[in-house]
Write a protein that holds these residues in place. Structure first.
Motif, PDB file in Angstrom:
ATOM      1  N   SER A 185      -7.551  11.098   4.070  1.00  0.00           N
ATOM      2  CA  SER A 185      -6.627  10.243   4.798  1.00  0.00           C
ATOM      3  C   SER A 185      -5.257  10.883   4.661  1.00  0.00           C
ATOM      4  N   GLU A 236     -14.442   9.215   7.601  1.00  0.00           N
ATOM      5  CA  GLU A 236     -15.648   8.719   6.909  1.00  0.00           C
ATOM      6  C   GLU A 236     -16.766   8.471   7.909  1.00  0.00           C
ATOM      7  N   ARG A 278      -2.341  -4.968  -7.445  1.00  0.00           N
ATOM      8  CA  ARG A 278      -1.872  -3.587  -7.294  1.00  0.00           C
ATOM      9  C   ARG A 278      -0.458  -3.551  -6.726  1.00  0.00           C
ATOM     10  N   THR A 326       0.835  -1.208   0.000  1.00  0.00           N
ATOM     11  CA  THR A 326       0.000   0.000   0.000  1.00  0.00           C
ATOM     12  C   THR A 326       0.868   1.255   0.000  1.00  0.00           C
ATOM     13  N   LYS A 353      -2.609   9.753   5.399  1.00  0.00           N
ATOM     14  CA  LYS A 353      -1.623   8.718   5.101  1.00  0.00           C
ATOM     15  C   LYS A 353      -1.270   8.662   3.619  1.00  0.00           C
ATOM     16  N   LYS A 354      -2.034   9.392   2.815  1.00  0.00           N
ATOM     17  CA  LYS A 354      -1.714   9.445   1.385  1.00  0.00           C
ATOM     18  C   LYS A 354      -1.089  10.815   1.089  1.00  0.00           C
ATOM     19  N   ASN A 368      -9.148   5.223  -6.536  1.00  0.00           N
ATOM     20  CA  ASN A 368      -8.286   4.119  -6.096  1.00  0.00           C
ATOM     21  C   ASN A 368      -8.803   2.770  -6.577  1.00  0.00           C
ATOM     22  N   THR A 412     -13.473   0.945   2.495  1.00  0.00           N
ATOM     23  CA  THR A 412     -13.908   1.494   3.789  1.00  0.00           C
ATOM     24  C   THR A 412     -15.059   2.480   3.587  1.00  0.00           C
ATOM     25  N   CYS A 472      -8.215  11.822  -0.707  1.00  0.00           N
ATOM     26  CA  CYS A 472      -6.987  11.154  -0.244  1.00  0.00           C
ATOM     27  C   CYS A 472      -5.786  11.437  -1.155  1.00  0.00           C
ATOM     28  N   ARG A 473      -6.019  11.419  -2.480  1.00  0.00           N
ATOM     29  CA  ARG A 473      -4.889  11.582  -3.417  1.00  0.00           C
ATOM     30  C   ARG A 473      -5.111  12.816  -4.306  1.00  0.00           C
ATOM     31  N   GLN A 521      -7.596   8.612  11.105  1.00  0.00           N
ATOM     32  CA  GLN A 521      -7.200   8.297   9.718  1.00  0.00           C
ATOM     33  C   GLN A 521      -8.432   8.451   8.842  1.00  0.00           C
ATOM     34  N   GLY A 522      -8.329   8.081   7.559  1.00  0.00           N
ATOM     35  CA  GLY A 522      -9.423   8.341   6.622  1.00  0.00           C
ATOM     36  C   GLY A 522     -10.744   7.716   7.029  1.00  0.00           C
ATOM     37  N   ARG A 523     -10.693   6.470   7.471  1.00  0.00           N
ATOM     38  CA  ARG A 523     -11.961   5.800   7.799  1.00  0.00           C
ATOM     39  C   ARG A 523     -12.614   6.405   9.033  1.00  0.00           C
ATOM     40  N   THR A 542     -14.332  10.293  -5.818  1.00  0.00           N
ATOM     41  CA  THR A 542     -13.072   9.832  -5.226  1.00  0.00           C
ATOM     42  C   THR A 542     -11.913  10.169  -6.160  1.00  0.00           C
ATOM     43  N   ASP A 561     -13.715  12.569  -1.852  1.00  0.00           N
ATOM     44  CA  ASP A 561     -12.715  11.783  -1.130  1.00  0.00           C
ATOM     45  C   ASP A 561     -11.376  12.221  -1.697  1.00  0.00           C
ATOM     46  N   PHE A 582     -14.215   3.195  -2.401  1.00  0.00           N
ATOM     47  CA  PHE A 582     -13.141   2.420  -1.785  1.00  0.00           C
ATOM     48  C   PHE A 582     -13.794   1.542  -0.710  1.00  0.00           C
TER      49      PHE A 582
HETATM   50  N1  F0G Z   1     -10.588   6.504   0.737  1.00  0.00           N
HETATM   51  C1  F0G Z   1      -9.723   6.033  -0.177  1.00  0.00           C
HETATM   52  C2  F0G Z   1      -9.885   6.382  -1.615  1.00  0.00           C
HETATM   53  C3  F0G Z   1      -8.652   5.203   0.225  1.00  0.00           C
HETATM   54  O1  F0G Z   1      -7.793   4.752  -0.684  1.00  0.00           O
HETATM   55  C4  F0G Z   1      -8.514   4.883   1.603  1.00  0.00           C
HETATM   56  C5  F0G Z   1      -7.428   4.012   2.063  1.00  0.00           C
HETATM   57  C6  F0G Z   1      -9.441   5.432   2.512  1.00  0.00           C
HETATM   58  C7  F0G Z   1     -10.471   6.229   2.049  1.00  0.00           C
HETATM   59  C8  F0G Z   1      -9.355   5.133   3.995  1.00  0.00           C
HETATM   60  O2  F0G Z   1      -8.270   5.783   4.553  1.00  0.00           O
HETATM   61  O3  F0G Z   1      -6.735   3.954   5.365  1.00  0.00           O
HETATM   62  O4  F0G Z   1      -6.588   6.291   6.274  1.00  0.00           O
HETATM   63  O5  F0G Z   1      -8.496   4.846   6.856  1.00  0.00           O
HETATM   64  N2  F0G Z   1      -6.735   3.299   1.306  1.00  0.00           N
HETATM   65  C9  F0G Z   1      -5.609   2.416   1.669  1.00  0.00           C
HETATM   66  C10 F0G Z   1      -5.167   1.630   0.467  1.00  0.00           C
HETATM   67  C11 F0G Z   1      -5.818   1.596   2.878  1.00  0.00           C
HETATM   68  O6  F0G Z   1      -4.302   0.722   0.638  1.00  0.00           O
HETATM   69  O7  F0G Z   1      -5.605   1.896  -0.641  1.00  0.00           O
HETATM   70  P1  F0G Z   1      -7.481   5.181   5.826  1.00  0.00           P
END
Ligand code: F0G
Length: 456
Positions: free
Chosen positions: A252, A99, A394, A45, A254-255, A183, A121, A214-215, A94-96, A179, A212, A119
């Motif tokens: 998120s 959400e 992936r 990931t 984390k991205k 993803n 979650t 994230c990216r 984190q992202g979820r 989104t 969404d 996605f």
């Molecule tokens: N939305 C999208 C588009 C995501 O790709 C992810 C996470 C989340 C929400 C949730 O975010 O992990 O911070 O809770 N995607 C990771 C992946 C886990 O491997 O694609 P999160």
């Protein structure tokens, strides 16, 4: 061109062949069960796996750990306002978590939520509110061999979107989600034009448009490259333009906020902000920390700004594309165009003799691990039982982490697997958790035939 160099390093090792075979068997042929120390190049990931900059590490020291009114929160708020253009921010772990806050505030039992593609979650959180998540991707995007030059295969299919609303009635659709990048549709970008059209439609039916995000920075870099109307705009300007159409975002960190943990909801509407804050107190924490340490809020504020720096994000897309081209040169059938955070391999074309019931994608994931201790993830009939989806694998690239030698190793690994693809057989699931939708995280499998690996 790479716009950074290493200052801190982390040793990695390539375990020998016997160790790899033993580790994979002990993991039940599920790479989620591997110890990370048994992995050489980890492409499981791009989420939370990147390297922070020295400015981010320095910012950690400024963290204000006050329970309420933290200065670190104020700095995050300022960064979100500046980079993304939203007034109100509620952090989440984190992202979820974000959400859960946002969809819990917006949805009710029986609602229908269209999304270009949910996605996992997101789908789960929409369903958790008793609502029905409906995907509206472009048809062409579902075919890994479909139109390899199409610039925005992540777009929402506007006809499908309208058809869903016609069928269930506008009153049942309080929220539309977009989104970016998409993803679950091979990391493909969404154009600003499509975002504007979805926003106009959402306004017509009085729905809240959630992006969404994230990216968001990778998406904007694709737009800068591919959308003629925004040819002269900077990545930072495109981000502001694209997100200006959204009523709210979930993020998120984390991205594209370049941190290892964290996330947030951002929105414009005062009443929605209040509702999200109330849920934050219940599920995440007081709304000025929301499940994060003050130091992590600081690092996320810095990361948001770094993500929209052209030299960073262009280099990021270039390194994903380099991995894709190297794999294609090795004879591997890849999804085109390449995504922003990952290259997707078409396992059906790679292993045409392995039927979907025997999980060709998982066979490929296991073979890549056995061959070169490369870890990637199956996103086909093993991860999504019963769904009509292509058999994809992936290879997600952590941000600012791996260099060209690692990419070469991955390409050599896949070339070797490709060379003996006819020997590879499928697998059966022998143990799975009660909820099959989450099985790819923990289920165990058995290969139908012994998995052979080339000598070291
Ligand atoms: N939305 C999208 C588009 C995501 O790709 C992810 C996470 C989340 C929400 C949730 O975010 O992990 O911070 O809770 N995607 C990771 C992946 C886990 O491997 O694609 P999160």
């Amino acid at each position: 061109m790479r716009s950074y160099r290493a200052k801190v390093v982390e040793p990695i090792t390539l375990p020998d062949r016997d160790r790899r075979e033993a580790a994979l068997a002990a993991a039940g042929y599920n790479v989620f069960n591997l110890d990370s120390g048994d992995v050489y190049v980890d492409l499981l990931t791009d989420s939370g796996t990147g390297a922070m900059s020295h400015e981010q590490w320095a910012a950690l020291q400024r963290g204000d750990e006050s329970y309420a009114g933290s200065r670190s929160f104020a700095r995050l708020e300022e960064a979100v306002r500046e980079v993304m253009g939203f007034e109100h921010v509620v952090p989440a772990h984190q992202g979820r978590g974000a959400e859960n806050l946002l969809y819990g505030a917006l949805l009710e039992e029986g609602d229908v939520v269209p999304n270009n593609t949910h996605f996992d979650t997101t789908r789960a959180h929409v369903a958790n509110q008793g609502a029905d998540p409906v995907d509206c991707p472009l048809q062409v995007a579902l075919d890994p061999a479909g139109d390899p030059d199409r610039p925005f295969k992540g777009n929402m299919d506007l006809d499908r979107l309208e058809a869903v609303v016609d069928e269930v009635g506008a009153g049942a659709v309080p929220v539309i989600v977009l989104t970016i990048t998409n993803n679950s549709m091979a990391g493909q970008p969404v154009s600003v034009e499509n975002t504007r059209a979805v926003a106009e439609f959402a306004a017509e039916i009085d729905a809240t448009l959630v992006v969404d995000a994230c990216r968001f920075a990778e998406n904007a870099a694709f737009v800068a490259d591919r959308e003629a109307a925004l040819d002269d705009a900077s990545v930072a300007e495109i981000v502001r333009e694209q997100l200006s159409y959204a009523d709210a975002v979930i993020m998120s960190g984390k991205k594209d906020a370049l941190v290892n943990v964290g996330g947030f909801v951002a929105c414009r509407d005062e009443a929605l902000f209040e509702a999200v804050k109330q849920r934050a107190i219940l599920y995440e924490g007081f709304p000025t920390y929301g499940g994060m340490a003050g130091r992590d809020l600081e690092a996320m504020a810095v990361g948001l700004r770094e993500a929209v720096a052209e030299r960073y994000v262009e280099g990021r897309l270039a390194s994903v594309a380099e991995l894709g081209e190297r794999l294609a040169d090795a004879g591997v059938p890849v999804y085109r165009p390449f995504g922003g955070h990952a290259v997707y391999v078409d396992a059906e074309r790679f292993l045409p003799h392995v039927e979907p019931e025997a999980f060709p994608g998982q066979a490929l994931v296991c073979a890549a691990y056995l061959e070169g201790a490369v870890r990637c993830v199956e996103l086909g009939s093993f991860a999504f039982p019963g769904a009509d989806r292509p058999e994809l694998v992936r290879l997600a690239l952590p941000r600012r982490t791996y260099g060209r030698e690692h990419l070469e190793h991955v390409a050599e690994t896949f070339a070797a697997v490709h060379g003996r693809r006819e020997e590879l057989g499928g697998l059966d699931v022998v143990d799975e958790p009660p909820n099959p939708e989450l099985r790819h995280f923990s289920a165990e499998l058995e290969p139908r035939e012994p998995l052979v690996s080339a000598a070291d």
